[in-house]
Scaffold this motif. Structure first.
Motif, short mmCIF file in Angstrom:
data_model
loop_
_atom_site.label_atom_id
_atom_site.label_comp_id
_atom_site.label_asym_id
_atom_site.label_seq_id
_atom_site.Cartn_x
_atom_site.Cartn_y
_atom_site.Cartn_z
N UNK A 92 -20.64 7.60 6.88
CA UNK A 92 -20.65 6.13 6.85
C UNK A 92 -20.15 5.64 5.49
N UNK A 93 -20.64 6.24 4.41
CA UNK A 93 -20.26 5.80 3.06
C UNK A 93 -18.78 6.04 2.80
N UNK A 94 -18.28 7.23 3.20
CA UNK A 94 -16.87 7.54 2.92
C UNK A 94 -15.94 6.73 3.81
N UNK A 95 -16.39 6.37 5.03
CA UNK A 95 -15.58 5.51 5.88
C UNK A 95 -15.47 4.10 5.29
N UNK A 96 -16.51 3.70 4.58
CA UNK A 96 -16.51 2.34 4.01
C UNK A 96 -15.85 2.28 2.64
N UNK A 97 -16.19 3.23 1.77
CA UNK A 97 -15.75 3.15 0.37
C UNK A 97 -14.62 4.13 0.02
N UNK A 98 -14.33 5.07 0.92
CA UNK A 98 -13.27 6.04 0.64
C UNK A 98 -13.85 7.40 0.28
N UNK A 110 -7.78 1.79 6.67
CA UNK A 110 -8.11 0.53 6.00
C UNK A 110 -6.93 -0.46 6.00
N UNK A 111 -5.89 -0.13 6.79
CA UNK A 111 -4.68 -0.97 6.88
C UNK A 111 -3.97 -1.08 5.53
N UNK A 112 -3.96 0.04 4.81
CA UNK A 112 -3.27 0.11 3.51
C UNK A 112 -2.21 1.21 3.56
N UNK A 113 -1.40 1.15 4.64
CA UNK A 113 -0.40 2.18 4.88
C UNK A 113 0.60 2.27 3.74
N UNK A 114 0.88 1.12 3.09
CA UNK A 114 1.86 1.13 1.99
C UNK A 114 1.37 1.98 0.82
N UNK A 115 0.04 2.10 0.65
CA UNK A 115 -0.51 2.95 -0.41
C UNK A 115 -0.54 4.42 -0.01
N UNK A 116 -0.62 4.65 1.30
CA UNK A 116 -0.68 6.04 1.78
C UNK A 116 0.69 6.70 1.80
N UNK A 155 -11.46 18.99 14.04
CA UNK A 155 -11.55 18.79 15.49
C UNK A 155 -11.86 17.37 15.91
N UNK A 156 -12.29 16.51 14.99
CA UNK A 156 -12.71 15.17 15.38
C UNK A 156 -11.59 14.14 15.18
N UNK A 157 -11.58 13.07 15.99
CA UNK A 157 -10.54 12.05 15.91
C UNK A 157 -10.52 11.33 14.56
N UNK A 158 -9.36 10.81 14.19
CA UNK A 158 -9.16 10.17 12.89
C UNK A 158 -10.19 9.08 12.59
N UNK A 159 -10.36 8.16 13.53
CA UNK A 159 -11.18 6.97 13.24
C UNK A 159 -12.65 7.30 13.03
N UNK A 160 -13.13 8.35 13.68
CA UNK A 160 -14.55 8.69 13.54
C UNK A 160 -14.76 10.04 12.86
N UNK A 161 -13.72 10.57 12.22
CA UNK A 161 -13.84 11.90 11.61
C UNK A 161 -14.95 11.94 10.56
#
Length: 460
Positions: A76-82, A211-217, A381-387
């Protein structure tokens, strides 16, 4: 000419991603150090604090309570803060735990410090392999994620040398009053190194896209894959996010239920096959065979060396042979070794080298299979959004199983005896073989997005 430039670009990219993966894998070094350091300290602490068998188990497993909560919150923390920010927090928690474990006046103070350190270890055990999986090219992902396990066994190996050196510095009275404090305190050094180096790694490109920051990725992915493949990777990752809800409930859907069963199942089986009982209590096991304190510590170093060597072999094999094959070979070999060890204790044939040889073979079998491979599979093995959340769930299950094994091992060894104890671990290893054979797919060479679509095609 173009082929030469592409080869050169690939070498530069691999050098970059390997360097980043090594820094992330240092979290595994902390993991290995902190889980194994207690093996050398526990005998002295038992005398210092007058601990009974249950308290000895608590002295070892209190770290794991922190690990359980750290792993539970990591997703949860890494999904929110990175991923990067939360790994930095984990390094700070580890340092605080190391300082606190070295300075306690009471057993309760020690327990609190170990739980704090455990929070950091639980986070790194979840996020470091996950981060490496998210940043690695599919072709090299197995070995780059397995670097985390190599760092873990390196930490374990180094601890055995450090513990032996510290224990040999003074007399028995000094060991009981002071040596164990230094054993825990040395952990501050790798903790600070990890903290500093984390500031030089990039954020996970998949998390940035989420996080919709594809330009940074994109610049990060270009350094990894080159421009053409990086653009394709961005599109593939975006598409995978569009197909997912991001809810943990999605894991219980028919399409991904098998992924959850495989992830949690392997996480639990990695622990209930007995490896951490052997690693945490190795000196005490060797004492039970008749070895003295010095001999048992020396034999424990040998265990660490075998663990280290065969983990390196696993890193070389994992992207060549594949994940499933290594799990099958390793779990079958572990079962055989544990049956022989149990039989040796049952017949009282423990004074020679038989038990030592088969403990080393057991550790080698684990190091080439369940040790690195389980963490690799959990990270991919887990999907991107919920990895993040899903990996945290599986890691939490792993740490709960670790807690149960480490807390119950000393009383079980005292009541049921070593023969029955090792035979129980043998049954669990045999179950692991059949579980892998029936349920675990091969993920070698597939991108994370390809693995995700694999579950959709084989509904449980």
């Amino acid at each position: 000419m173009n082929s030469s430039l592409n080869d050169k670009s690939q070498q530069v990219s691999l050098k970059f991603v390997t360097l980043v993966s090594i820094i992330s894998a240092l979290g595994g070094l902390l993991f290995g150090f902190d889980t194994a350091v207690v093996s050398g300290a526990i005998g002295f602490m038992k005398e210092r604090f007058l601990l009974n068998e249950v308290q000895v188990g608590w002295a070892v497993s209190s770290l794991i309570i922190g690990c359980i909560f750290g792993a539970a919150g990591a997703g949860v923390l890494s999904d929110r803060f990175g991923r990067k920010k939360v790994m930095i927090v984990a390094a700070i928690l580890f340092i605080i735990g190391s300082v606190g474990s070295a300075l306690p006046d009471t057993f309760s103070d020690y327990i609190i410090a170990r739980i704090i350190g455990g929070l950091g270890i639980g986070i790194t055990s979840t996020l470091c392999p996950l981060y490496n999986a998210e940043i690695a090219p599919a072709k090299y992902r197995g070995r780059l994620v397995a670097l985390n396990q190599l760092a873990t066994v390196t930490g374990i190996f180094l601890v055995y040398f450090i513990n032996t050196a510290i224990a040999g510095y003074g007399d028995d009275a000094w060991d009981i009053s002071t040596a164990w404090r230094w054993m825990f305190g040395v952990g501050i050094i790798p903790g600070v190194l990890f903290l500093i180096l984390l500031f030089f790694v990039p954020e996970s490109p998949r998390w940035l896209i989420k996080q919709k920051r594809a330009e940074q990725s994109l610049p990060i992915l270009i350094r990894i894959h080159g421009e053409e493949l990086a653009k394709k990777e961005v599109l593939d990752i975006k598409r995978s996010f569009q197909e997912e809800s991001g809810s943990i409930r999605q894991l219980f859907s028919p399409a991904l239920r098998l992924a959850l069963i495989v992830g949690v199942g392997l996480a639990v089986l990695q622990q209930v096959t007995g490896i951490n009982a052997v690693m945490y209590y190795a000196p005490e096991i060797f004492k039970a065979t008749g070895a003295g304190t010095d001999a048992s510590l020396s034999q424990t170093i040998l265990v660490g060396m075998i663990n280290f060597i065969f983990t390196i072999l696993a890193i070389w094999l994992i992207d060549r042979v594949g994940r499933k094959a290594l799990l099958l070979i390793g779990s079958a070999s572990m079962a055989i070794c544990l049956v022989v060890i149990g039989a040796a204790f049952q017949m009282g044939e423990t004074s020679g080298t038989l038990v030592l040889i088969f403990i080393l073979l057991y550790v080698a079998s684990f190091a080439i299979s369940l040790g690195p491979v389980v963490w690799v599979i959990l990270s991919e093995i887990f999907p991107n959004r919920i990895r993040g959340k899903a990996t945290a769930l599986a890691s939490m299950a792993l740490w709960i199983a670790d807690y149960i094994v480490s807390q119950t091992f000393p009383p079980m060894l005292a009541s049921a005896g070593p023969a029955i104890t090792f035979w129980i671990f043998a049954i669990m290893s045999l179950f692991t073989f059949f579980f892998t054979w029936k349920a675990v797919p091969e993920t070698k060479g597939k991108s994370l997005e390809e693995i995700e679509s694999l579950w959709s095609q084989s509904k449980a």
